[in-house]
Design a protein around this motif. Structure first.
Motif, PDB file in Angstrom:
ATOM      1  N   ALA A  25      14.990 -70.444  45.153  1.00  0.00           N
ATOM      2  CA  ALA A  25      15.593 -69.179  45.571  1.00  0.00           C
ATOM      3  C   ALA A  25      16.994 -69.024  44.988  1.00  0.00           C
ATOM      4  CB  ALA A  25      15.632 -69.095  47.095  1.00  0.00           C
ATOM      5  N   VAL A  26      17.775 -70.077  45.055  1.00  0.00           N
ATOM      6  CA  VAL A  26      19.150 -70.030  44.519  1.00  0.00           C
ATOM      7  C   VAL A  26      19.131 -69.830  43.007  1.00  0.00           C
ATOM      8  CG1 VAL A  26      21.257 -71.382  44.184  1.00  0.00           C
ATOM      9  CG2 VAL A  26      20.115 -71.378  46.412  1.00  0.00           C
ATOM     10  N   LEU A  27      18.309 -70.581  42.305  1.00  0.00           N
ATOM     11  CA  LEU A  27      18.235 -70.456  40.845  1.00  0.00           C
ATOM     12  C   LEU A  27      17.672 -69.101  40.416  1.00  0.00           C
ATOM     13  CD1 LEU A  27      17.076 -74.042  39.904  1.00  0.00           C
ATOM     14  CD2 LEU A  27      19.300 -73.002  39.404  1.00  0.00           C
ATOM     15  N   SER A  28      16.734 -68.566  41.179  1.00  0.00           N
ATOM     16  CA  SER A  28      16.190 -67.244  40.867  1.00  0.00           C
ATOM     17  C   SER A  28      17.265 -66.173  40.998  1.00  0.00           C
ATOM     18  CB  SER A  28      15.007 -66.929  41.776  1.00  0.00           C
ATOM     19  OG  SER A  28      13.942 -67.815  41.519  1.00  0.00           O
ATOM     20  N   THR A  29      18.083 -66.302  42.020  1.00  0.00           N
ATOM     21  CA  THR A  29      19.195 -65.377  42.201  1.00  0.00           C
ATOM     22  C   THR A  29      20.149 -65.450  41.017  1.00  0.00           C
ATOM     23  OG1 THR A  29      19.050 -65.453  44.598  1.00  0.00           O
ATOM     24  CG2 THR A  29      21.160 -64.822  43.679  1.00  0.00           C
ATOM     25  N   ALA A  30      20.483 -66.665  40.619  1.00  0.00           N
ATOM     26  CA  ALA A  30      21.376 -66.845  39.465  1.00  0.00           C
ATOM     27  C   ALA A  30      20.749 -66.278  38.201  1.00  0.00           C
ATOM     28  CB  ALA A  30      21.706 -68.325  39.290  1.00  0.00           C
ATOM     29  N   SER A  31      19.454 -66.481  38.044  1.00  0.00           N
ATOM     30  CA  SER A  31      18.749 -65.979  36.866  1.00  0.00           C
ATOM     31  C   SER A  31      18.769 -64.456  36.824  1.00  0.00           C
ATOM     32  CB  SER A  31      17.309 -66.491  36.882  1.00  0.00           C
ATOM     33  OG  SER A  31      16.597 -65.980  35.794  1.00  0.00           O
ATOM     34  N   PHE A  32      18.488 -63.826  37.962  1.00  0.00           N
ATOM     35  CA  PHE A  32      18.479 -62.370  38.003  1.00  0.00           C
ATOM     36  C   PHE A  32      19.874 -61.810  37.775  1.00  0.00           C
ATOM     37  CE2 PHE A  32      17.914 -58.098  39.532  1.00  0.00           C
ATOM     38  CZ  PHE A  32      16.666 -57.774  39.018  1.00  0.00           C
ATOM     39  N   ASP A  33      20.880 -62.450  38.355  1.00  0.00           N
ATOM     40  CA  ASP A  33      22.264 -62.006  38.146  1.00  0.00           C
ATOM     41  C   ASP A  33      22.683 -62.193  36.694  1.00  0.00           C
ATOM     42  OD1 ASP A  33      22.414 -61.211  40.764  1.00  0.00           O
ATOM     43  OD2 ASP A  33      23.453 -63.014  41.447  1.00  0.00           O
ATOM     44  N   ILE A  75       4.967 -67.139  46.963  1.00  0.00           N
ATOM     45  CA  ILE A  75       5.860 -65.975  46.945  1.00  0.00           C
ATOM     46  C   ILE A  75       6.947 -66.216  47.978  1.00  0.00           C
ATOM     47  CG2 ILE A  75       6.088 -63.492  47.264  1.00  0.00           C
ATOM     48  CD1 ILE A  75       3.062 -63.294  46.685  1.00  0.00           C
ATOM     49  N   VAL A  76       8.177 -65.969  47.577  1.00  0.00           N
ATOM     50  CA  VAL A  76       9.288 -66.098  48.513  1.00  0.00           C
ATOM     51  C   VAL A  76      10.139 -64.831  48.448  1.00  0.00           C
ATOM     52  CG1 VAL A  76      10.798 -67.307  46.878  1.00  0.00           C
ATOM     53  CG2 VAL A  76      11.189 -67.574  49.313  1.00  0.00           C
ATOM     54  N   LEU A  77      10.490 -64.338  49.620  1.00  0.00           N
ATOM     55  CA  LEU A  77      11.443 -63.247  49.754  1.00  0.00           C
ATOM     56  C   LEU A  77      12.747 -63.900  50.145  1.00  0.00           C
ATOM     57  CD1 LEU A  77      12.029 -60.171  49.932  1.00  0.00           C
ATOM     58  CD2 LEU A  77      11.391 -60.316  52.347  1.00  0.00           C
ATOM     59  N   CYS A  78      13.763 -63.721  49.328  1.00  0.00           N
ATOM     60  CA  CYS A  78      15.026 -64.398  49.602  1.00  0.00           C
ATOM     61  C   CYS A  78      16.202 -63.445  49.466  1.00  0.00           C
ATOM     62  CB  CYS A  78      15.214 -65.607  48.687  1.00  0.00           C
ATOM     63  SG  CYS A  78      15.308 -65.238  46.934  1.00  0.00           S
ATOM     64  N   HIS A  79      17.260 -63.807  50.156  1.00  0.00           N
ATOM     65  CA  HIS A  79      18.522 -63.078  50.064  1.00  0.00           C
ATOM     66  C   HIS A  79      19.238 -63.558  48.806  1.00  0.00           C
ATOM     67  CE1 HIS A  79      22.631 -61.854  51.083  1.00  0.00           C
ATOM     68  NE2 HIS A  79      22.022 -60.896  51.753  1.00  0.00           N
ATOM     69  N   ARG A  80      20.109 -62.743  48.277  1.00  0.00           N
ATOM     70  CA  ARG A  80      20.850 -63.124  47.072  1.00  0.00           C
ATOM     71  C   ARG A  80      21.762 -64.320  47.286  1.00  0.00           C
ATOM     72  NH1 ARG A  80      21.124 -59.114  42.788  1.00  0.00           N
ATOM     73  NH2 ARG A  80      19.090 -58.143  42.913  1.00  0.00           N
ATOM     74  N   ILE A 130       7.273 -78.361  47.105  1.00  0.00           N
ATOM     75  CA  ILE A 130       8.675 -78.778  47.052  1.00  0.00           C
ATOM     76  C   ILE A 130       9.490 -77.835  47.932  1.00  0.00           C
ATOM     77  CG2 ILE A 130       8.544 -79.760  44.724  1.00  0.00           C
ATOM     78  CD1 ILE A 130       9.880 -77.135  43.719  1.00  0.00           C
ATOM     79  N   ASP A 131      10.719 -78.218  48.215  1.00  0.00           N
ATOM     80  CA  ASP A 131      11.627 -77.336  48.944  1.00  0.00           C
ATOM     81  C   ASP A 131      11.940 -76.131  48.060  1.00  0.00           C
ATOM     82  OD1 ASP A 131      13.596 -76.137  50.471  1.00  0.00           O
ATOM     83  OD2 ASP A 131      15.111 -77.650  50.026  1.00  0.00           O
ATOM     84  N   ALA A 132      11.715 -74.939  48.567  1.00  0.00           N
ATOM     85  CA  ALA A 132      11.893 -73.723  47.776  1.00  0.00           C
ATOM     86  C   ALA A 132      13.326 -73.219  47.732  1.00  0.00           C
ATOM     87  CB  ALA A 132      10.982 -72.630  48.307  1.00  0.00           C
ATOM     88  N   THR A 133      14.213 -73.788  48.514  1.00  0.00           N
ATOM     89  CA  THR A 133      15.592 -73.294  48.536  1.00  0.00           C
ATOM     90  C   THR A 133      16.253 -73.342  47.153  1.00  0.00           C
ATOM     91  OG1 THR A 133      15.800 -73.912  50.853  1.00  0.00           O
ATOM     92  CG2 THR A 133      17.841 -73.515  49.646  1.00  0.00           C
ATOM     93  N   PRO A 134      16.134 -74.455  46.410  1.00  0.00           N
ATOM     94  CA  PRO A 134      16.720 -74.438  45.063  1.00  0.00           C
ATOM     95  C   PRO A 134      16.098 -73.365  44.158  1.00  0.00           C
ATOM     96  CG  PRO A 134      16.302 -76.687  45.747  1.00  0.00           C
ATOM     97  CD  PRO A 134      15.651 -75.796  46.770  1.00  0.00           C
TER      98      PRO A 134
END
Length: 138
Positions: A54-62, A30-35, A48-52
Protein backbone atom coordinates in the motif's frame (compact mmCIF):
# COMPACT_ATOMS: atom_id res chain seq x y z
CA UNK A 1 -4.33 10.35 9.73
CA UNK A 2 -7.12 9.69 7.23
CA UNK A 3 -9.28 12.62 6.20
CA UNK A 4 -12.66 10.89 5.97
CA UNK A 5 -14.97 8.75 8.08
CA UNK A 6 -15.97 5.18 7.28
CA UNK A 7 -18.67 3.79 9.52
CA UNK A 8 -18.67 0.12 10.41
CA UNK A 9 -21.84 -0.58 8.37
CA UNK A 10 -20.06 0.77 5.28
CA UNK A 11 -17.23 -1.73 5.66
CA UNK A 12 -19.57 -4.58 4.67
CA UNK A 13 -20.73 -2.71 1.57
CA UNK A 14 -17.16 -2.03 0.49
CA UNK A 15 -16.13 -5.64 1.05
CA UNK A 16 -19.10 -7.00 -0.96
CA UNK A 17 -18.37 -4.67 -3.87
CA UNK A 18 -14.69 -5.57 -3.83
CA UNK A 19 -15.43 -9.33 -3.67
CA UNK A 20 -17.80 -9.11 -6.66
CA UNK A 21 -15.24 -7.08 -8.57
CA UNK A 22 -12.46 -9.52 -7.66
CA UNK A 23 -14.50 -12.40 -9.07
CA UNK A 24 -15.27 -10.55 -12.31
CA UNK A 25 -11.69 -9.49 -13.09
CA UNK A 26 -10.07 -12.57 -11.52
CA UNK A 27 -7.72 -10.57 -9.32
CA UNK A 28 -5.60 -12.39 -6.75
CA UNK A 29 -5.73 -9.51 -4.32
CA UNK A 30 -7.31 -6.06 -4.08
CA UNK A 31 -6.62 -3.46 -1.44
CA UNK A 32 -8.31 -0.12 -0.89
CA UNK A 33 -5.85 2.11 0.88
CA UNK A 34 -5.45 5.68 2.00
CA UNK A 35 -2.61 7.71 0.51
CA UNK A 36 -0.89 7.53 3.89
CA UNK A 37 -0.53 3.77 3.37
CA UNK A 38 -3.23 2.66 5.80
CA UNK A 39 -5.37 -0.22 4.56
CA UNK A 40 -9.12 0.38 4.56
CA UNK A 41 -10.33 -2.89 3.01
CA UNK A 42 -8.79 -5.87 1.29
CA UNK A 43 -9.97 -9.03 -0.45
CA UNK A 44 -7.98 -12.01 -1.62
CA UNK A 45 -4.58 -13.00 -0.39
CA UNK A 46 -0.98 -12.13 -1.12
CA UNK A 47 0.60 -14.31 1.51
CA UNK A 48 2.50 -11.31 2.85
CA UNK A 49 1.73 -8.18 4.86
CA UNK A 50 0.11 -5.78 2.40
CA UNK A 51 1.02 -2.59 4.24
CA UNK A 52 4.34 -2.14 2.39
CA UNK A 53 2.49 -2.74 -0.90
CA UNK A 54 0.00 0.00 0.00
CA UNK A 55 2.78 2.44 0.90
CA UNK A 56 4.82 1.66 -2.22
CA UNK A 57 1.74 1.89 -4.43
CA UNK A 58 1.03 5.34 -3.04
CA UNK A 59 4.61 6.40 -3.75
CA UNK A 60 4.38 4.93 -7.24
CA UNK A 61 1.16 6.77 -8.05
CA UNK A 62 2.52 10.03 -6.64
CA UNK A 63 5.67 9.55 -8.70
CA UNK A 64 3.55 9.09 -11.83
CA UNK A 65 1.75 12.33 -10.96
CA UNK A 66 5.12 14.13 -10.89
CA UNK A 67 6.04 12.64 -14.28
CA UNK A 68 2.71 13.87 -15.63
CA UNK A 69 3.38 17.38 -14.35
CA UNK A 70 6.83 17.28 -15.92
CA UNK A 71 5.20 16.36 -19.25
CA UNK A 72 2.95 19.39 -19.16
CA UNK A 73 0.19 18.53 -16.74
CA UNK A 74 -0.75 15.05 -17.93
CA UNK A 75 -3.12 13.57 -15.35
CA UNK A 76 -2.63 9.79 -15.33
CA UNK A 77 -5.77 7.82 -14.56
CA UNK A 78 -3.90 4.70 -13.46
CA UNK A 79 -0.46 3.15 -13.17
CA UNK A 80 0.24 -0.46 -14.05
CA UNK A 81 3.19 -2.79 -13.93
CA UNK A 82 3.45 -6.12 -15.68
CA UNK A 83 5.86 -8.83 -14.66
CA UNK A 84 6.39 -12.44 -15.59
CA UNK A 85 4.58 -13.82 -12.54
CA UNK A 86 2.42 -10.93 -11.32
CA UNK A 87 0.97 -7.70 -12.61
CA UNK A 88 -0.42 -4.76 -10.68
CA UNK A 89 -2.91 -2.00 -11.47
CA UNK A 90 -3.13 1.12 -9.26
CA UNK A 91 -5.92 3.66 -9.65
CA UNK A 92 -7.38 6.44 -7.49
CA UNK A 93 -10.83 6.28 -5.94
CA UNK A 94 -10.61 9.95 -5.03
CA UNK A 95 -7.82 12.28 -4.03
CA UNK A 96 -6.95 10.40 -0.87
CA UNK A 97 -7.71 6.76 -1.75
CA UNK A 98 -6.10 4.21 -4.06
CA UNK A 99 -7.32 0.87 -5.31
CA UNK A 100 -4.42 -1.56 -5.78
CA UNK A 101 -5.07 -4.77 -7.71
CA UNK A 102 -2.72 -7.72 -8.10
CA UNK A 103 -3.10 -10.33 -10.85
CA UNK A 104 -1.30 -13.56 -11.68
CA UNK A 105 0.62 -13.47 -14.94
CA UNK A 106 2.07 -10.91 -17.26
CA UNK A 107 -1.18 -9.42 -18.53
CA UNK A 108 -3.90 -7.30 -17.04
CA UNK A 109 -7.54 -8.19 -17.82
CA UNK A 110 -9.06 -6.72 -20.97
CA UNK A 111 -10.94 -3.48 -20.31
CA UNK A 112 -9.46 -3.16 -16.80
CA UNK A 113 -9.92 0.61 -17.02
CA UNK A 114 -13.67 0.22 -17.63
CA UNK A 115 -14.11 -2.36 -14.87
CA UNK A 116 -12.11 -0.23 -12.45
CA UNK A 117 -14.08 2.92 -13.26
CA UNK A 118 -17.34 1.06 -12.57
CA UNK A 119 -16.06 -0.23 -9.22
CA UNK A 120 -14.93 3.26 -8.21
CA UNK A 121 -18.37 4.67 -9.06
CA UNK A 122 -20.05 1.95 -6.98
CA UNK A 123 -17.68 2.50 -4.05
CA UNK A 124 -18.35 6.25 -4.04
CA UNK A 125 -22.13 5.66 -4.29
CA UNK A 126 -22.01 3.13 -1.43
CA UNK A 127 -19.79 5.23 0.83
CA UNK A 128 -20.20 8.97 0.20
CA UNK A 129 -17.53 9.61 2.84
CA UNK A 130 -14.92 8.63 0.24
CA UNK A 131 -15.43 11.98 -1.46
CA UNK A 132 -16.18 14.07 1.62
CA UNK A 133 -13.53 15.87 3.60
CA UNK A 134 -14.39 14.82 7.16
CA UNK A 135 -12.49 13.45 10.10
CA UNK A 136 -11.33 9.84 10.59
CA UNK A 137 -11.93 6.12 10.34
CA UNK A 138 -14.41 4.68 12.80
Amino acid sequence: MSDFTIYSEDVGKVRRLMLAYQASVKADYIVLCHRDGSIIAEVGSLGIDATPLAVLSTASFDSARQVGMMLGGVNFQAVSYTGEDRSIYIAPVDESLLLVQVFTGSRLPNRIDDFNRLLVEKLVDAVPAFTQNTSKLI
